[in-house]
Design a protein around this motif. Structure first.
Motif, PDB file in Angstrom:
ATOM      1  N   GLU A   1     -28.360   0.216 -15.475  1.00  0.00           N
ATOM      2  CA  GLU A   1     -27.115   0.293 -14.709  1.00  0.00           C
ATOM      3  C   GLU A   1     -27.355   0.953 -13.350  1.00  0.00           C
ATOM      4  O   GLU A   1     -26.832   0.495 -12.323  1.00  0.00           O
ATOM      5  CB  GLU A   1     -26.063   1.086 -15.495  1.00  0.00           C
TER       6      GLU A   1
ATOM      7  N   TYR B   1     -26.609  -0.935  -9.669  1.00  0.00           N
ATOM      8  CA  TYR B   1     -25.725  -0.477  -8.595  1.00  0.00           C
ATOM      9  C   TYR B   1     -26.500  -0.206  -7.310  1.00  0.00           C
ATOM     10  O   TYR B   1     -26.041  -0.551  -6.212  1.00  0.00           O
ATOM     11  CB  TYR B   1     -24.974   0.781  -9.037  1.00  0.00           C
TER      12      TYR B   1
ATOM     13  N   SER C   1     -15.111   1.828  -2.013  1.00  0.00           N
ATOM     14  CA  SER C   1     -15.756   1.344  -3.239  1.00  0.00           C
ATOM     15  C   SER C   1     -16.089   2.509  -4.170  1.00  0.00           C
ATOM     16  O   SER C   1     -16.371   3.619  -3.727  1.00  0.00           O
ATOM     17  CB  SER C   1     -17.036   0.589  -2.876  1.00  0.00           C
ATOM     18  N   ASP C   2     -16.059   2.238  -5.472  1.00  0.00           N
ATOM     19  CA  ASP C   2     -16.428   3.266  -6.456  1.00  0.00           C
ATOM     20  C   ASP C   2     -17.848   3.074  -6.972  1.00  0.00           C
ATOM     21  O   ASP C   2     -18.247   3.677  -7.962  1.00  0.00           O
ATOM     22  CB  ASP C   2     -15.446   3.255  -7.622  1.00  0.00           C
ATOM     23  N   ILE C   3     -18.657   2.250  -6.271  1.00  0.00           N
ATOM     24  CA  ILE C   3     -19.995   1.937  -6.766  1.00  0.00           C
ATOM     25  C   ILE C   3     -20.905   3.163  -6.767  1.00  0.00           C
ATOM     26  O   ILE C   3     -21.765   3.302  -7.644  1.00  0.00           O
ATOM     27  CB  ILE C   3     -20.621   0.779  -5.951  1.00  0.00           C
TER      28      ILE C   3
ATOM     29  N   GLN D   1     -19.988   6.279  -7.376  1.00  0.00           N
ATOM     30  CA  GLN D   1     -19.632   7.071  -8.556  1.00  0.00           C
ATOM     31  C   GLN D   1     -20.238   6.450  -9.808  1.00  0.00           C
ATOM     32  O   GLN D   1     -20.749   7.154 -10.683  1.00  0.00           O
ATOM     33  CB  GLN D   1     -18.118   7.174  -8.697  1.00  0.00           C
ATOM     34  N   LYS D   2     -20.201   5.123  -9.905  1.00  0.00           N
ATOM     35  CA  LYS D   2     -20.800   4.435 -11.047  1.00  0.00           C
ATOM     36  C   LYS D   2     -22.314   4.674 -11.081  1.00  0.00           C
ATOM     37  O   LYS D   2     -22.896   4.876 -12.153  1.00  0.00           O
ATOM     38  CB  LYS D   2     -20.506   2.938 -10.970  1.00  0.00           C
ATOM     39  N   LEU D   3     -22.939   4.648  -9.909  1.00  0.00           N
ATOM     40  CA  LEU D   3     -24.360   4.915  -9.830  1.00  0.00           C
ATOM     41  C   LEU D   3     -24.674   6.341 -10.252  1.00  0.00           C
ATOM     42  O   LEU D   3     -25.585   6.580 -11.059  1.00  0.00           O
ATOM     43  CB  LEU D   3     -24.845   4.660  -8.389  1.00  0.00           C
ATOM     44  N   GLN D   4     -23.902   7.291  -9.739  1.00  0.00           N
ATOM     45  CA  GLN D   4     -24.121   8.700 -10.108  1.00  0.00           C
ATOM     46  C   GLN D   4     -23.944   8.928 -11.592  1.00  0.00           C
ATOM     47  O   GLN D   4     -24.722   9.653 -12.234  1.00  0.00           O
ATOM     48  CB  GLN D   4     -23.170   9.576  -9.314  1.00  0.00           C
ATOM     49  N   ASN D   5     -22.936   8.282 -12.168  1.00  0.00           N
ATOM     50  CA  ASN D   5     -22.671   8.454 -13.609  1.00  0.00           C
ATOM     51  C   ASN D   5     -23.750   7.828 -14.488  1.00  0.00           C
ATOM     52  O   ASN D   5     -23.878   8.208 -15.664  1.00  0.00           O
ATOM     53  CB  ASN D   5     -21.311   7.854 -13.966  1.00  0.00           C
ATOM     54  N   SER D   6     -24.499   6.894 -13.925  1.00  0.00           N
ATOM     55  CA  SER D   6     -25.528   6.214 -14.712  1.00  0.00           C
ATOM     56  C   SER D   6     -26.887   6.895 -14.642  1.00  0.00           C
ATOM     57  O   SER D   6     -27.829   6.491 -15.307  1.00  0.00           O
ATOM     58  CB  SER D   6     -25.666   4.755 -14.239  1.00  0.00           C
TER      59      SER D   6
END
Length: 267
Positions: free
Chosen positions: A63, A67, A255-257, A259-264
């Motif tokens: 993931e 991202y 974009s929230d991409i 945050q998604k990257l950080q969370n992964s």
């Protein structure tokens, strides 16, 4: 009579050197394909040293790479990236070290971003700006020119030709301590703006990143990024001026991409 590899190389290819100049007219002895060959060996050296360069496995963190590559692909959509079909930009990798705020590129476009930098950023526009900046260093061949000056053409050519594997470590050490010139930083900033102008990200993304870095530098010393990428005067102002001249969109992407990257990423 014996001839050195460099002598033979120049004998064969000297007539073509005029076509191997960068946009400022500086001669770059290596061809772009030799940049890739050199970068590939440095990349392998990094992968062979997980203690010093703990690169995240794409199999374990698909993931995160999805991202990160999505952002990189947007930057590479720019027609201004001249070596995107030759250089290894799509092999961008993440190094796990939350204490380092840095990113760097080898000759040939192998790019590495530290988890510390990804987690530090507030906006995907900022990350896109950093990626654009690193792509520009490789695409304008700043790294190749500096290594050429510091290590000599002969040694780099031997490495690119696979004739001196022991010296790859020297190249990697040099990459870790390279300090780009004022003109190289200014040029990379301007190209970052140009690259982002065709993306959903604010074309001034790098400026937002540097603003935060300056705040950090005023508090607890110079961040790693600024130690390897010296901060020319009026850097943020120059980025904003370039955006104004290009009339590109400076609106935050929303974009929230990131945050998604950080969370992964691993904690």
């Amino acid at each position: 009579m014996k001839y050195s590899a460099l002598y033979l190389y120049l004998l064969l290819f000297a007539p073509l050197l005029i076509s191997s100049c960068d946009r400022n007219g500086d001669i770059v002895i290596f061809s772009p394909k030799e940049d890739v060959a050199l970068g590939a060996q440095v990349n392998q050296e990094i992968l062979n040293n997980p203690d010093e360069y703990p690169v995240l496995s794409e199999e374990e963190y698909p993931e995160a790479y999805k991202y990160l590559r999505a952002i990189t692909e947007e930057v590479l959509s720019s027609e201004e990236v001249q070596y995107k079909d030759i250089f290894a930009y799509d092999s961008i990798k993440i190094i796990q070290n939350d204490s380092i705020l840095n990113a760097f590129a080898t000759p040939g476009g192998y790019i590495y971003v530290y988890t510390g930098l990804i987690k530090y950023l507030d906006s995907p526009d900022h990350l896109a700006g950093v990626i654009g900046h690193e792509i520009a260093h490789a695409d304008q061949r700043h790294t190749s020119k500096m290594l050429q000056r510091q290590m000599g053409i002969q040694l780099l050519l031997d490495i690119a030709l696979g004739q001196n594997q022991g010296a790859v470590t020297q190249v990697l050490q040099q990459l870790g301590s390279l300090k780009f010139s004022r003109s190289a930083e200014t040029e990379s900033d301007a190209f970052s703006v140009a690259y982002l102008s065709s993306t959903p990200y604010a074309c001034t993304g790098a400026a937002g990143f540097f603003e935060k870095l300056e705040e950090e530098a005023s508090g607890s010393g110079v961040p790693t990024f600024l130690s390897t990428h010296p901060n020319p005067d009026n850097r943020i102002e120059n980025i904003r001026q370039a955006a104004e001249e290009m009339a590109c969109d400076t609106t935050p992407s929303g974009s929230d991409i990131l945050q998604k990257l950080q969370n992964s990423l691993p904690n």
